[in-house]
Design an enzyme around this catalytic site. Structure first.
Site, mmCIF file in Angstrom:
data_model
loop_
_atom_site.group_PDB
_atom_site.id
_atom_site.type_symbol
_atom_site.label_atom_id
_atom_site.label_comp_id
_atom_site.label_asym_id
_atom_site.label_seq_id
_atom_site.Cartn_x
_atom_site.Cartn_y
_atom_site.Cartn_z
ATOM 1 N N ASP A 125 83.499 38.481 -28.958
ATOM 2 C CA ASP A 125 84.489 38.287 -27.892
ATOM 3 C C ASP A 125 84.497 36.819 -27.444
ATOM 4 O O ASP A 125 83.693 36.010 -27.916
ATOM 5 C CB ASP A 125 84.229 39.255 -26.744
ATOM 6 C CG ASP A 125 82.942 38.969 -25.995
ATOM 7 O OD1 ASP A 125 82.097 38.219 -26.515
ATOM 8 O OD2 ASP A 125 82.766 39.509 -24.884
ATOM 9 N N SER A 127 85.209 37.081 -20.103
ATOM 10 C CA SER A 127 84.819 37.877 -21.263
ATOM 11 C C SER A 127 86.039 38.221 -22.111
ATOM 12 O O SER A 127 86.731 37.334 -22.580
ATOM 13 C CB SER A 127 84.060 39.118 -20.813
ATOM 14 O OG SER A 127 83.496 39.806 -21.904
ATOM 15 N N ASP A 174 83.503 34.939 -24.955
ATOM 16 C CA ASP A 174 82.332 34.200 -24.475
ATOM 17 C C ASP A 174 81.073 34.509 -25.287
ATOM 18 O O ASP A 174 79.991 34.071 -24.944
ATOM 19 C CB ASP A 174 82.082 34.452 -22.981
ATOM 20 C CG ASP A 174 81.696 35.887 -22.678
ATOM 21 O OD1 ASP A 174 82.146 36.788 -23.411
ATOM 22 O OD2 ASP A 174 80.943 36.114 -21.705
ATOM 23 N N ASP A 225 79.263 37.265 -26.032
ATOM 24 C CA ASP A 225 78.148 38.134 -25.676
ATOM 25 C C ASP A 225 78.270 39.527 -26.300
ATOM 26 O O ASP A 225 77.299 40.267 -26.364
ATOM 27 C CB ASP A 225 77.942 38.218 -24.159
ATOM 28 C CG ASP A 225 79.155 38.720 -23.395
ATOM 29 O OD1 ASP A 225 80.156 39.102 -24.021
ATOM 30 O OD2 ASP A 225 79.094 38.736 -22.145
#
Length: 575
Positions: free
Chosen positions: A301, A149, A303, A305
């Site tokens: 961010d 993340s 990734d 999400d």
């Protein structure tokens, strides 16, 4: 320095022929020159937290490497084979822009295939929500994302998804961990069966974009979409693979991408942290927005999400919204759309978490839907969808900048949320309002809720002990009064017990156990203490509220609430 015997036992195991020469050489180097790092690398095993497993990359049981991930994957393979006897097993794997994500993803694919499991492996990095979508789209039994993340560049991670497209929850998580812990590293099957590894890309991308458009667009007029000036940054992450295509397909023509941050890069060279929760991360996007007069800024961010949003306030200045504010705006909009369409009949719900704004409960009550509140992490919201199939999920979020529209994706989804927030902003602008003005209107209608987060970083073994002791002190010496307000209720999610201080009664908490403590004050304020499940931090969440009779009172009430939060923090001596 003296290294404990249980650490040395692990080190010696990793110096056996089960582990490759490169790994053994790295361990010998640490033994000779950096015993403290050796201890940090081996003193414990990496554990699953609220967002899966995350850790620093390197050799050792407390690090992300081919062996720790290989062991996880071998255990998951064994569990899948036992759970679905006789079925042709399928898994999907995605990965983000981080260093080694692609090679680690291939290691994971190799282990699954070596166990006779068919693997759908994305040919390039993709957003995490696309993995959740792909898993369901391809009727897989499980899925993996290699990501850490928004953690620093030295981190990577391993998130496990189940058949429903949501992350692992009880009882599967505990059962799988038991299987993993019973394995030896020599049990890992690394020899790939390449015939069982199938690369996926464009077809899934197109299906994901189509699904996002179906779920997160709401008949915004063409002129309104073309009239919204957007600045977008992927912060060097994976959303560049999806968000520009989704917005363009939806008809947003004035999309301005921060070029310096558009190239995926695991070093995240232009930011201190690739986390849209941190105002600094959106500095370049805000500068571009001011330069071109943009209406809205969106940053995601690595990734993809989480999303950060900035909009223009009543003085035409760009201001950053926090996760609670974006969640409230999007949820209220969805509820209103469902109401206008006549789709609310008492069998719908929205989702939130125990550390997020209580304003979500007010919205649910106003629209006669249920608000299901779970522990931190979107896996609990996804679990609600699975556990209550008779109810329709409208949308939901959490304070840490995550939101989910509908149930096509079963994790926080910055791709769908970006389209939704642009829809709201475009419609508001076209009607002479603004997204910020819509937020103020919600405060007048439902009360002004103001939240604040303090996150204290405590690294290493000593940091872990310090965080543990802070929670022990809060439990053993409960605070009776904060900022002149009596504590009227304490909820301890570790013991699953709550206590009404006013009448001395106790009550059970039905939410699963977690190391979380919540204080409620007599004026409606709420304070939550929670160690992070994915980072070396302890977090304190503050929520205060007050009624607002008219828009003219907004500034005065906000100043009062800001001061109240400052007073609470000072009273608790949090620095």
């Amino acid at each position: 320095m003296q290294i404990e015997s249980h650490v040395l036992d692990k080190v010696n195991e990793w110096l056996t022929p089960t582990f490759d020469e490169h790994t053994q050489a790295a361990i010998r180097e640490m033994m000779a020159s950096n015993p403290k790092e050796l201890e940090e690398s081996f003193y414990k095993n990496l554990e699953f937290g609220t967002g899966g497993m995350r850790g620093v990359m390197g050799v050792g049981t407390n690090r992300i490497n081919k062996y720790t991930l290989g062991k996880n994957t071998q255990g998951l393979s064994d569990y899948l084979i036992k759970s679905f006897p006789g079925e042709a097993l399928k898994v999907a794997i995605a990965y983000d822009c981080r260093h080694n994500s692609d090679t680690l993803a291939k290691v994971v694919a190799d282990v699954f295939s070596a166990n006779g499991i068919h693997v759908y492996l994305f040919s390039e990095m993709r957003p995490t929500p696309e993995l959740s979508f792909a898993l369901k789209h391809l009727n897989c039994h499980a899925g993996i994302v290699l990501t850490a993340s928004h953690n620093p560049p030295e981190y990577n991670g391993y998130k496990v998804y189940w058949q429903d497209g949501g992350q692992l929850v009880p009882p599967q998580d505990g059962e799988i961990i038991q299987v993993i812990e019973a394995l030896n590293y020599a049990d890992i099957r690394f020899e790939a069966n390449d015939n069982l590894i199938e690369y996926i890309d464009t077809a899934i991308d197109e299906a994901f974009v189509a699904s996002t458009l179906a779920n997160a667009s709401f008949n915004t007029p063409k002129e309104a979409r073309e009239g919204l000036k957007i600045v977008y940054t992927s912060l060097h992450g994976t959303s560049i693979k999806a968000i520009p295509y989704v917005l363009t397909a939806a008809g947003y023509t004035d999309l301005n991408i921060v070029k310096e941050q558009a190239e995926p890069n695991g070093d995240f060279p232009t930011v201190k942290s690739p986390n849209p929760e941190e105002p600094e991360a959106l500095t370049m996007a805000l500068a571009l927005a001011n330069e071109i007069g943009a209406d809205i800024v969106v940053g995601t961010d690595p990734d993809s999400d989480r999303l950060g949003v900035a909009v223009r306030n009543t003085n035409n200045e760009l201001v950053l919204l926090n996760g609670n504010q974006t969640m409230v705006i999007m949820t209220a909009y969805l509820l209103e759309q469902w109401k206008r369409a006549g789709k609310i009949n008492g069998k719908q719900f929205i989702g939130s978490t125990i550390v997020s704004t209580p304003m979500m409960l007010e919205l649910a009550a106003a629209y006669d839907v249920e608000c299901k509140v779970g522990l931190t992490g979107f896996k609990w919201i996804a679990k609600f969808i699975k556990d209550f199939p008779e109810l329709q999920f409208i949308g939901g979020g959490e304070e840490s900048f995550g939101f989910m529209v509908g149930d096509a994706v079963r994790d926080k989804d910055a791709v769908g949320a970006t389209l939704l927030v642009c829809e709201i902003a475009a419609q508001a602008k076209a009607s002479g309002s603004s997204l910020y003005q819509e937020l103020l209107n919600l405060y007048v209608d439902h009360g002004f809720y103001k939240e604040h987060l303090i996150s204290l970083t405590k690294k290493g073994i000593s940091g872990l002990q310090e965080i543990y002791q802070m929670m022990v002190d809060l439990r053993e010496n409960p605070v009776a009064e904060i900022n002149g307000q009596r504590v009227v209720c304490i909820e301890d999610y570790q013991t699953s017990k709550g206590r009404d201080i006013m009448n001395g009664s106790e009550f059970d908490i039905t939410i699963p156990k977690s190391n979380v403590l919540i204080y409620y004050l007599e004026d409606g304020s709420k304070i939550c203490a929670r160690p992070s499940g994915t980072e070396p931090k302890i977090k304190f969440y503050f929520s205060v509220n007050a009624p607002v009779l008219s828009l003219d009172e907004i500034d005065l009430v906000e100043a009062e609430l800001d001061q109240k939060i400052k007073n609470i923090i000072a009273a608790m001596q949090l620095h």
